[in-house]
Scaffold this motif. Structure first.
Motif, PDB file in Angstrom:
ATOM      1  N   SER A  15       0.705  -1.301  -0.094  1.00 52.05           N
ATOM      2  CA  SER A  15       0.040   0.131   0.035  1.00 52.05           C
ATOM      3  C   SER A  15       0.941   1.297   0.276  1.00 52.05           C
ATOM      4  CB  SER A  15      -0.947  -0.078   1.148  1.00 52.05           C
ATOM      5  OG  SER A  15      -1.738  -0.957   1.140  1.00 52.05           O
ATOM      6  N   GLU A  16       1.990   1.126   0.874  1.00 55.13           N
ATOM      7  CA  GLU A  16       2.873   2.480   0.861  1.00 55.13           C
ATOM      8  C   GLU A  16       3.381   2.704  -0.373  1.00 55.13           C
ATOM      9  OE1 GLU A  16       4.848   5.892   2.473  1.00 55.13           O
ATOM     10  OE2 GLU A  16       2.685   4.879   2.783  1.00 55.13           O
ATOM     11  N   LYS A  17       4.171   1.448  -0.932  1.00 53.31           N
ATOM     12  CA  LYS A  17       4.565   1.677  -2.349  1.00 53.31           C
ATOM     13  C   LYS A  17       3.804   2.268  -3.307  1.00 53.31           C
ATOM     14  CE  LYS A  17       7.923   0.522  -5.524  1.00 53.31           C
ATOM     15  NZ  LYS A  17       8.093  -0.978  -5.556  1.00 53.31           N
ATOM     16  N   LEU A  18       2.580   1.735  -3.046  1.00 51.33           N
ATOM     17  CA  LEU A  18       1.643   2.396  -4.159  1.00 51.33           C
ATOM     18  C   LEU A  18       1.294   3.722  -4.074  1.00 51.33           C
ATOM     19  CD1 LEU A  18      -0.958  -0.548  -4.330  1.00 51.33           C
ATOM     20  CD2 LEU A  18       0.457   0.200  -6.474  1.00 51.33           C
ATOM     21  N   ARG A  19       1.065   4.097  -2.915  1.00 51.44           N
ATOM     22  CA  ARG A  19       1.262   5.768  -2.493  1.00 51.44           C
ATOM     23  C   ARG A  19       2.082   6.400  -3.128  1.00 51.44           C
ATOM     24  NH1 ARG A  19       2.750   9.375   0.630  1.00 51.44           N
ATOM     25  NH2 ARG A  19       4.094   7.890   1.779  1.00 51.44           N
ATOM     26  N   ILE A  20       3.639   5.863  -2.861  1.00 51.16           N
ATOM     27  CA  ILE A  20       4.715   6.857  -3.184  1.00 51.16           C
ATOM     28  C   ILE A  20       5.029   6.720  -4.687  1.00 51.16           C
ATOM     29  CG2 ILE A  20       7.314   6.596  -3.159  1.00 51.16           C
ATOM     30  CD1 ILE A  20       7.081   5.409  -0.217  1.00 51.16           C
TER      31      ILE A  20
ATOM     32  N   THR B 156       2.629   6.376  -7.033  1.00 46.91           N
ATOM     33  CA  THR B 156       1.481   7.454  -7.577  1.00 46.91           C
ATOM     34  C   THR B 156       1.753   8.808  -7.388  1.00 46.91           C
ATOM     35  OG1 THR B 156      -0.364   5.606  -7.220  1.00 46.91           O
ATOM     36  CG2 THR B 156      -1.137   7.932  -7.438  1.00 46.91           C
ATOM     37  N   ALA B 157       2.211   9.238  -6.410  1.00 46.53           N
ATOM     38  CA  ALA B 157       2.763  10.469  -6.147  1.00 46.53           C
ATOM     39  C   ALA B 157       3.766  10.773  -6.963  1.00 46.53           C
ATOM     40  CB  ALA B 157       3.163  10.691  -4.756  1.00 46.53           C
ATOM     41  N   GLU B 158       4.865   9.881  -7.208  1.00 44.05           N
ATOM     42  CA  GLU B 158       5.991  10.164  -8.107  1.00 44.05           C
ATOM     43  C   GLU B 158       5.586  10.172  -9.648  1.00 44.05           C
ATOM     44  OE1 GLU B 158      10.479   8.539  -7.920  1.00 44.05           O
ATOM     45  OE2 GLU B 158       9.006   7.072  -8.667  1.00 44.05           O
ATOM     46  N   LEU B 159       4.736   9.366 -10.040  1.00 41.97           N
ATOM     47  CA  LEU B 159       4.202   9.596 -11.499  1.00 41.97           C
ATOM     48  C   LEU B 159       3.667  10.679 -11.645  1.00 41.97           C
ATOM     49  CD1 LEU B 159       3.854   7.659 -14.001  1.00 41.97           C
ATOM     50  CD2 LEU B 159       1.552   7.212 -12.987  1.00 41.97           C
ATOM     51  N   GLU B 160       2.877  11.357 -10.790  1.00 42.27           N
ATOM     52  CA  GLU B 160       2.165  12.648 -11.024  1.00 42.27           C
ATOM     53  C   GLU B 160       3.147  13.697 -10.941  1.00 42.27           C
ATOM     54  OE1 GLU B 160      -0.979  13.049 -12.018  1.00 42.27           O
ATOM     55  OE2 GLU B 160      -1.095  10.886 -12.207  1.00 42.27           O
ATOM     56  N   LYS B 161       4.146  13.706 -10.155  1.00 40.44           N
ATOM     57  CA  LYS B 161       5.097  14.694 -10.089  1.00 40.44           C
ATOM     58  C   LYS B 161       5.916  14.856 -11.243  1.00 40.44           C
ATOM     59  CE  LYS B 161       9.441  16.016  -7.173  1.00 40.44           C
ATOM     60  NZ  LYS B 161      10.063  15.821  -6.247  1.00 40.44           N
ATOM     61  N   TRP B 162       6.279  13.806 -12.097  1.00 46.23           N
ATOM     62  CA  TRP B 162       7.141  13.674 -13.230  1.00 46.23           C
ATOM     63  C   TRP B 162       6.471  13.372 -14.443  1.00 46.23           C
ATOM     64  CZ3 TRP B 162      11.736  15.501 -12.675  1.00 46.23           C
ATOM     65  CH2 TRP B 162      12.356  15.668 -11.329  1.00 46.23           C
ATOM     66  N   LYS B 163       4.856  13.904 -14.364  1.00 45.49           N
ATOM     67  CA  LYS B 163       3.958  13.592 -15.324  1.00 45.49           C
ATOM     68  C   LYS B 163       4.481  14.413 -16.755  1.00 45.49           C
ATOM     69  CE  LYS B 163      -0.867  14.143 -16.846  1.00 45.49           C
ATOM     70  NZ  LYS B 163      -2.152  14.704 -16.465  1.00 45.49           N
ATOM     71  N   GLU B 164       4.785  15.768 -16.362  1.00 51.81           N
ATOM     72  CA  GLU B 164       5.122  16.488 -17.669  1.00 51.81           C
ATOM     73  C   GLU B 164       6.391  15.935 -18.426  1.00 51.81           C
ATOM     74  OE1 GLU B 164       3.149  18.733 -19.037  1.00 51.81           O
ATOM     75  OE2 GLU B 164       1.896  18.292 -17.292  1.00 51.81           O
ATOM     76  N   PHE B 165       7.299  15.422 -17.608  1.00 54.47           N
ATOM     77  CA  PHE B 165       8.610  15.169 -18.174  1.00 54.47           C
ATOM     78  C   PHE B 165       8.163  13.599 -18.737  1.00 54.47           C
ATOM     79  CE2 PHE B 165      12.910  16.521 -16.196  1.00 54.47           C
ATOM     80  CZ  PHE B 165      12.385  17.684 -15.971  1.00 54.47           C
TER      81      PHE B 165
END
Length: 280
Positions: A256-261, A263-272
């Motif tokens: 669960s924690e890995k999925l949360r991290i 997801t946040a990382e994916l969105e943070k670097w979405k533009e790249f």
């Protein structure tokens, strides 16, 4: 429980595999089980019933030996309904200190053997128009701990293999689940199921601390192999079983924690991420 099922279980002489085989036989299933030594397997299971139990000495590094064991299973039982790829072992240590051959050896057992057994069983299941492949992975394949990089890589490979295999064989009525446990009291850390390389390099403190924690926890893991076996057995009665099945509260929390991290990382670097495409 449907007592007509025929199970083929690898790595059945100890640990979760042995517990599962005993539970299956107690519940009336027919079981072909593999080990490197059939006599050791017989003694571990403690049941001599040729009508329902077929112990097989199988060298999982030899595809011809695997094929022969499948033929023996079909001769004895006429079908194979469930394959459990359970054979495997752990490896702890820093990647720069583990011998290269040992790394290749664990991939041969944990990954390639599972693929070879699956290759041998799939024609049988396709002919039947049904079947279930259960691959025993680990939460470490999704959320690894320091010092377990090589082992985690093998279990990540099993998870990826299971995901795509499920897509490939769905049309034949074959289901796939990868079971990903956390720590269970199976003797995993002390019964020859772990290849341990102690670090002699200054530093690597996270690895050393993790190794000490794991070794100190042996015999105290929260996971109950009896309950895990019952859960695995229950999967075959489900119309839509899970593709990924994490077992143990620790596995749930880590995933669960890995999925949360992630997801946040994916969105943070979405533009790249999306900027790598050609402009339409």
């Amino acid at each position: 429980m449907n007592s007509t099922k025929v199970w083929y279980v690898t790595g059945a002489s100890q640990g979760l595999g042995l517990t599962l085989v005993k539970k299956l036989l107690d519940n009336g299933h027919r079981v072909a089980a593999t080990s490197r030594n059939a006599q050791t397997l017989k003694q571990a299971v403690g049941l001599i019933d040729t009508d329902r139990f077929l112990p097989l000495a199988v060298d999982l590094s030899n595809p011809d030996c695997i094929e022969e064991s499948i033929r023996e299973t079909l001769k004895a039982f006429g079908q194979i309904d469930v394959l459990v790829n359970n054979a495997g072992y752990g490896m702890a240590g820093t990647v720069e200190e583990i011998e290269g051959q040992k790394i290749r050896d664990i991939f041969n057992v944990n990954v390639l053997a599972a693929i070879d057994v699956t290759k041998a069983v799939l024609p049988v299941m396709r002919g039947q128009g049904s079947g279930y492949v259960i691959n025993i992975g680990s939460v470490a394949g999704f959320v690894g701990a320091p010092g377990w990089s090589v082992y985690s890589a093998t279990k990540a490979a099993i998870a990826a293999f299971s995901e795509v295999l499920a897509l490939d064989v769905k049309e034949f009525g074959i289901k796939v689940t990868v079971v990903e446990p956390s720590g269970f009291r199976t003797g995993f850390l002390t019964t020859g199921s772990l290849a341990f390389t102690e670090s002699n390099i200054e530093g690597y403190q996270a690895v050393k601390n993790a190794q000490q924690r794991y070794l100190a926890a042996d015999g105290k893991q929260p996971g109950d192999p009896e309950k895990a076996s019952e859960i695995i057995m229950s999967l075959i009665d489900m119309d839509e079983p899970p593709l990924h099945l994490y077992l143990g509260e620790d596995a749930y929390k880590r995933a669960s924690e890995k999925l949360r991290i992630m997801t946040a990382e994916l969105e943070k670097w979405k533009e790249f991420t999306i900027s790598a495409d050609f402009k339409s």
